[in-house]
Design a protein around this motif. Structure first.
Motif, PDB file in Angstrom:
ATOM      1  N   TYR A 123      67.445 -74.261  21.076  1.00 24.53           N
ATOM      2  CA  TYR A 123      68.022 -75.607  20.953  1.00 24.53           C
ATOM      3  C   TYR A 123      68.527 -76.147  22.285  1.00 24.53           C
ATOM      4  O   TYR A 123      68.577 -77.351  22.484  1.00 24.53           O
ATOM      5  CB  TYR A 123      69.104 -75.684  19.863  1.00 24.53           C
ATOM      6  N   LEU A 124      68.871 -75.242  23.227  1.00 21.70           N
ATOM      7  CA  LEU A 124      69.411 -75.718  24.491  1.00 21.70           C
ATOM      8  C   LEU A 124      68.405 -76.549  25.287  1.00 21.70           C
ATOM      9  O   LEU A 124      68.757 -77.650  25.741  1.00 21.70           O
ATOM     10  CB  LEU A 124      69.914 -74.534  25.319  1.00 21.70           C
ATOM     11  N   PRO A 125      67.148 -76.077  25.456  1.00 18.93           N
ATOM     12  CA  PRO A 125      66.188 -76.947  26.156  1.00 18.93           C
ATOM     13  C   PRO A 125      66.044 -78.309  25.487  1.00 18.93           C
ATOM     14  O   PRO A 125      65.979 -79.336  26.178  1.00 18.93           O
ATOM     15  CB  PRO A 125      64.882 -76.165  26.067  1.00 18.93           C
ATOM     16  N   ILE A 185      61.299 -70.995  28.731  1.00 14.66           N
ATOM     17  CA  ILE A 185      62.514 -70.495  28.088  1.00 14.66           C
ATOM     18  C   ILE A 185      62.372 -70.581  26.568  1.00 14.66           C
ATOM     19  O   ILE A 185      62.656 -69.631  25.839  1.00 14.66           O
ATOM     20  CB  ILE A 185      63.739 -71.306  28.558  1.00 14.66           C
ATOM     21  N   PHE A 186      61.865 -71.722  26.117  1.00 11.83           N
ATOM     22  CA  PHE A 186      61.701 -71.925  24.678  1.00 11.83           C
ATOM     23  C   PHE A 186      60.737 -70.892  24.113  1.00 11.83           C
ATOM     24  O   PHE A 186      60.984 -70.298  23.060  1.00 11.83           O
ATOM     25  CB  PHE A 186      61.178 -73.339  24.435  1.00 11.83           C
ATOM     26  N   VAL A 214      57.373 -59.681  30.395  1.00  8.51           N
ATOM     27  CA  VAL A 214      56.501 -60.777  30.824  1.00  8.51           C
ATOM     28  C   VAL A 214      57.206 -62.125  30.796  1.00  8.51           C
ATOM     29  O   VAL A 214      57.023 -62.938  31.696  1.00  8.51           O
ATOM     30  CB  VAL A 214      55.206 -60.838  29.995  1.00  8.51           C
ATOM     31  N   ASP A 215      58.050 -62.386  29.774  1.00 10.83           N
ATOM     32  CA  ASP A 215      58.683 -63.700  29.720  1.00 10.83           C
ATOM     33  C   ASP A 215      59.650 -63.868  30.874  1.00 10.83           C
ATOM     34  O   ASP A 215      59.766 -64.951  31.442  1.00 10.83           O
ATOM     35  CB  ASP A 215      59.385 -63.908  28.366  1.00 10.83           C
ATOM     36  N   LYS A 216      60.309 -62.778  31.253  1.00 15.20           N
ATOM     37  CA  LYS A 216      61.265 -62.889  32.375  1.00 15.20           C
ATOM     38  C   LYS A 216      60.526 -63.138  33.679  1.00 15.20           C
ATOM     39  O   LYS A 216      60.940 -63.962  34.487  1.00 15.20           O
ATOM     40  CB  LYS A 216      62.104 -61.623  32.459  1.00 15.20           C
TER      41      LYS A 216
END
Lengths: 102, 683
Positions: B474-476, B99-100, B31-33
C-alpha cells in the motif's frame, strides 16, 4: 770413425725394417711395433741432424717430444687393438675388412 | 570520461548489472533485494544527472561504432532535458514496481526470471531514452518489445497469457516495420541517422517533402504500435494477462511511453499532414478508449482502456503542435497510472484471499464481486482514490493540469483552424466526460457499494472478509497518490501552462492564453457532466429503465467489444485463410505445376548428368595423363642424370682402387710408392 753418413744409413735401415714389418705382418700388434721402429728411425735422424748445429740442441728436444708422443700413441693404439679384439675376436689385419666394398 | 558522464552511464547500466547478478547468484530469497537495489542506484544517479542537466547543458557521449564502406556510424548517447526527466520518472516508477512486486509475487517459483526481466525491461527503456542514433534507438526499441513479450507471457502455462504475449509482439511488428521505413527515408534524405545531426542539417539543406512525409508516417506507425493507438490498440487490453505490477510498468513507464517519446523527439521534422494524421488518430483513440472503458467489468481491463484513452490524449497533443504538454501528461499519467495499477494489484491480491472452492465463477479481478473495500482497505483507498482523481482530471490534481494543458491547445487549434480540427476537439472533450464517468463507476463498484461476493448465496457461508495488504504494497500506492497532487508540479492549481516541467523542457508551444479560461471551464464542465451522470446512475440509483435498455443496445456491445477491433483482425485473418482454401479446391490446378516442376527437374538432372559430368570427367582424365607423363620424366630423365654422375664417379674410384689390392697394408704400400715417385720427380 762414425760419420754423419753412418747415422743416415742406420736410420734408413731401421726405417726400412719398420716399414716392411708394418706392411707385411698380419698381426696388428706386430704392425704397431713396425710403426714404432719407423718412429725411432726418425728420432735417430733428428739427433743426427743436431750435429750440424750443436749449440741449439733443438734436434734433441724434438727427439724427446717424439718419444713422449710415441708413448701416448702406443696407449691409444693398444686400446684400439683391445677393442678390435673384443669385437672381432681377432687382431688379424686381413680380417678387418668390414668397410671394403663387397 | 568525466564523472558526470560516468554517473549517467552507471544509472543506465545498473539495472543490467542487477540482471547479471540475479542470474549469477540466483537464490530466490535475494533476487528482489538485488533488483530493488540496482534500481535504487539508478534513481540516485539519475537524480544527480537530472540536477546537472536541468537548466544546464546536455551531456553526451560519442563512440566510433562501425564503418560500412564510406559510411561512418558514430554512436552517441545524449542526456538532455527531455530524456533526463523521463529517465528519472522511469527509474522511480520501476522502483515502486520492484518494491510492490516483492510482496505481490511472493512465493512464485520463477522469481529469478521475473526480476531479471523487470531489470532488463527498465534497462531497455533507459537505452531508448538516451540513444541519439536512430539505429541504436531501434535496437533498444525492439528490446523493449521483446521484454514486454516475455513479461506479458510470464505465466507460460496460462494459454491466454501466451496468446496475449504473441498478440502484443506481432502487432508491435507492424509498427516496427514503419520505423524501419522511416529510418531508410531519413538516411536517404540526411545521409545520417543521428538525430542531433539531422536536427542541425534540417534547417540548412533542401528537403524532399515526399521523403519527409514517408519518414513521418513511418515514425507515426511505430509510435502507434508501441503506444497502442487505434487500430493497433488491441494488444494492450490483452496484455493484462501478465502480472499486475508488470502492467503498471508497461502502462506507466516503459513500453507505451516509448512511442510518445519517439514522436516528441522526431517532432521537429514532422510535416503538417502527418501532424493532422497524428491528431486524428490521437483524438479517435482518446474517445474510443474512454468509450470502451465504460462497460468493462475486469478492473485491469478498465485501466487498460483508460491508458489507451490517455495515450490518445498525448498523441493528440503532439498533433496540435504542443509536444511539451504531451510530455507533461506522460509524466503525470505515469505516476497516477502506476498508482492505479499497483492499487488494482493490491485489491486483486486481497480479493484472492476471499475466494473459496465452492464459489463457482468467482473472478478476483471482476469489479462486480468487489465492493465496500473502503472499510476493509482504507490505506489503499487513499492512494487509489487520489490516483483516480488524477485520471478523471479533478481539479487540484496533476492529471487536471496536464489534461487541461492539452485541451487548451486542442481548443485553440480547433477554434483557429476550424474544419476537421473541430471534430477532433469535440472528440477530446467528450473523452474527458467519459473518463470522469467510468472513474466514478469504478470507484463506486470497488469502494462504495456492498461487497458483491457477500450477496452471492453460495459464497456467504465461506466468506472471508478482504484484508488490508502489507506495507510494501500500500505504501507505493499512497506515495504515487500524493505525487498526483498539484503541489508536485506547480503552486497555482489552475495554472495549466506554468509548471516547472513545461518551462524546463523548452519545446516551443502555442500561444493560447486567450483560450485558457475557456478550456478550464469546458473541461471542468465535462468532468461535472460525467460525474453527475455517474452519480445519478450509480449512487442515486435513478434511471433504471434507461440502464436496462442501454445494456442490450448496440452501443453497449460496441463499447464492451472495443468496437469489434479484435473481430476485425480475426475476420481479416480468416478471410485470407478461406481464400487460400478456396484456391486449394480448384481441381487438378496443382498437378500441372507438379508436372511442370518434374519435367524441368528431369531436364536439369539430365543436363547435369550428361554434359556437366562429361566435362568434369574429361578434365579428370587429362589431369591423370599429365601426371603420369610428369612422373615418367622425373623418374627417367632427372633421376637418370644423377645416376649417370654417380656411375662415372664410381668408375673413376675403381680405376685407382682396384689395382691396390683391396687391403689396408697394400694400400699403404702403394701410397708410399706414390709418395716416393712424387718426391723423386720433385728432386
Amino acid at each position: 770413425m762414425v760419420t754423419f753418413l753412418h747415422y743416415m744409413l742406420a736410420s734408413a735401415f731401421l726405417f726400412s725394417i719398420g716399414l716392411a714389418i708394418a706392411l707385411t705382418k698380419r698381426s696388428a700388434i706386430v704392425a704397431l711395433m713396425g710403426v714404432e721402429l719407423m718412429l725411432n728411425a726418425a728420432n735417430i735422424n733428428l739427433v743426427a741432424f743436431n750435429l750440424k748445429n750443436p749449440a741449439l740442441a733443438d734436434g734433441h728436444a724434438f727427439a724427446i717430444f717424439v718419444i713422449v708422443i710415441a708413448a701416448a700413441e702406443v696407449c691409444v693404439a693398444l686400446a684400439l687393438i683391445i677393442k678390435l679384439f673384443q669385437y672381432f675376436k681377432s687382431v688379424d689385419l686381413h680380417q678387418l675388412n668390414q668397410l671394403k666394398e663387397k | 570520461m568525466n564523472s558526470i558522464v560516468f554517473i549517467s552511464l552507471l544509472a543506465v547500466i545498473s539495472p543490467l548489472i542487477g540482471v547479471f547478478l540475479i542470474q549469477l547468484i540466483g537464490k530466490s530469497a535475494l533476487v528482489d533485494k538485488i533488483g530493488t537495489t540496482s534500481i535504487g542506484i539508478s534513481i540516485l544517479c539519475n537524480l544527480f544527472m537530472f540536477s546537472h542537466v536541468w537548466g544546464g547543458s546536455p551531456i553526451s557521449l560519442t563512440f566510433d561504432w562501425l564503418q560500412l564502406g564510406e559510411h561512418q556510424f558514430e554512436l552517441t548517447f545524449q542526456w538532455n532535458v527531455l530524456s533526463a526527466v523521463i529517465l528519472t520518472m522511469v527509474s522511480i516508477i520501476s522502483m515502486f514496481v520492484h518494491i510492490f512486486s516483492s510482496a505481490y509475487m511472493q512465493g512464485d517459483p520463477d522469481l529469478k526470471r521475473y526480476y531479471s526481466l523487470l531489470g532488463l525491461f527498465t534497462f531497455a527503456m533507459f537505452g531508448v531514452l538516451i540513444s541519439d542514433h536512430l539505429i541504436f534507438l531501434y535496437l533498444f526499441w525492439e528490446l523493449v518489445g521483446f521484454c514486454s513479450y516475455m513479461l506479458i507471457g510470464f505465466w507460460r502455462k496460462k494459454e491466454a497469457a501466451v496468446s496475449a504475449a504473441k498478440k502484443a509482439f506481432v502487432i508491435n511488428r507492424i509498427g516496427d516495420a514503419g520505423f524501419m521505413v522511416a529510418l531508410m527515408a531519413l538516411y536517404l534524405q540526411f545521409n545520417t541517422l543521428s538525430l542531433s545531426e539531422i536536427q542541425v542539417s534540417f534547417q540548412s539543406i533542401d528537403l524532399d517533402s515526399s521523403l519527409l512525409v514517408l519518414a513521418g508516417i513511418g515514425v507515426m506507425l511505430a509510435a502507434m504500435g508501441k503506444s497502442a493507438q487505434i487500430p493497433f490498440a488491441v494488444w494492450l487490453p490483452d496484455a493484462m494477462q501478465g502480472p499486475t505490477p508488470v502492467s503498471a510498468l508497461i502502462h506507466a513507464a516503459t513500453m507505451v511511453a516509448a512511442g510518445i517519446y519517439l514522436l516528441v523527439k522526431c517532432y521537429f521534422f514532422l510535416p503538417d499532414s502527418v501532424l493532422l494524421c497524428i491528431a486524428l488518430v490521437g483524438g479517435i483513440t482518446a474517445f474510443i478508449g474512454a468509450f470502451s472503458a465504460l462497460t468493462q467489468y475486469d478492473i485491469k481491463r478498465i485501466l487498460a482502456f483508460s491508458t489507451i484513452s490517455q495515450l490518445g490524449y498525448m498523441m493528440l497533443s503532439i498533433g496540435v503542435s504542443d509536444p511539451s504538454s504531451s510530455i507533461y501528461h506522460l509524466i503525470t499519467h505515469a505516476f497516477f497510472k502506476a498508482g492505479l495499477f499497483l492499487g488494482a494489484g493490491a485489491v486483486i491480491h486481497s480479493m484472492h484471499q476471499v475466494s473459496c472452492d465452492i464459489c463457482k465463477g468467482f473472478d478476483p479481478q471482476d469489479i462486480r464481486w468487489m465492493g465496500n473495500l473502503r472499510k476493509h482497505m482504507p490505506k489503499t483507498l487513499i492512494g487509489f482514490s487520489l490516483c483516480l482523481a488524477g485520471l478523471a482530471g479533478v481539479p487540484f490534481t496533476t492529471g487536471f493540469l496536464s489534461k487541461d494543458a492539452i485541451l487548451t491547445s486542442v481548443l485553440a487549434k480547433g477554434l483557429n483552424d476550424g474544419g476537421i480540427w473541430i471534430f477532433i476537439m469535440i472528440l477530446g472533450f467528450l473523452a474527458a466526460a467519459l473518463t470522469a464517468f467510468y472513474c466514478l463507476r469504478m470507484f463506486y463498484h470497488i469502494f462504495l457499494k456492498d461487497l458483491g461476493i457477500a450477496n452471492h448465496k453460495v459464497c456467504q457461508e465461506c466468506l472471508v472478509l478482504p484484508k488490508e495488504v502489507g506495507t510494501r504494497m500500500y505504501l507505493p500506492v499512497m506515495i504515487l497518490g500524493f505525487c498526483s497532487l498539484w503541489i508536485s508540479m506547480t503552486l497555482n492549481p489552475f495554472n495549466t501552462s506554468g509548471s516547472w516541467l513545461q518551462q524546463g523542457i523548452g519545446i516551443p508551444t502555442l500561444d493560447h492564453h486567450e483560450y485558457h479560461i475557456l478550456a478550464i471551464v469546458l473541461s471542468v464542465g465535462m468532468l461535472l457532466l460525467g460525474l453527475f451522470i455517474g452519480y445519478m446512475i450509480f449512487i442515486q440509483n435513478k434511471a433504471q429503465a434507461l440502464k436496462k435498455s442501454l445494456k442490450v443496445s448496440f452501443l453497449y456491445k460496441l463499447s464492451f467489444h472495443f468496437f469489434y477491433l479484435d473481430h476485425l483482425y480475426k475476420f481479416g485473418a480468416k478471410a485470407i485463410i478461406t481464400t487460400g482454401e478456396r484456391l486449394d479446391k480448384i481441381p487438378h490446378a496443382d498437378e500441372y505445376f507438379v508436372k511442370a516442376a518434374v519435367v524441368t527437374s528431369e531436364f536439369i538432372r539430365g543436363f547435369d548428368d550428361k554434359v556437366i559430368d562429361f566435362f568434369v570427367k574429361c578434365f579428370a582424365v587429362g589431369n591423370v595423363v599429365i601426371g603420369h607423363v610428369l612422373a615418367w620424366f622425373d623418374k627417367e630423365i632427372i633421376d637418370g642424370f644423377v645416376k649417370l654422375f654417380t656411375r662415372f664417379m664410381k668408375l673413376l674410384g675403381d680405376i685407382f682402387r682396384k689395382p691396390q689390392g683391396e687391403r689396408s697394408q697394400s694400400m699403404i704400400a702403394w701410397s708410399m710408392v706414390l709418395i716416393a715417385i712424387v718426391i723423386g720427380i720433385l728432386i
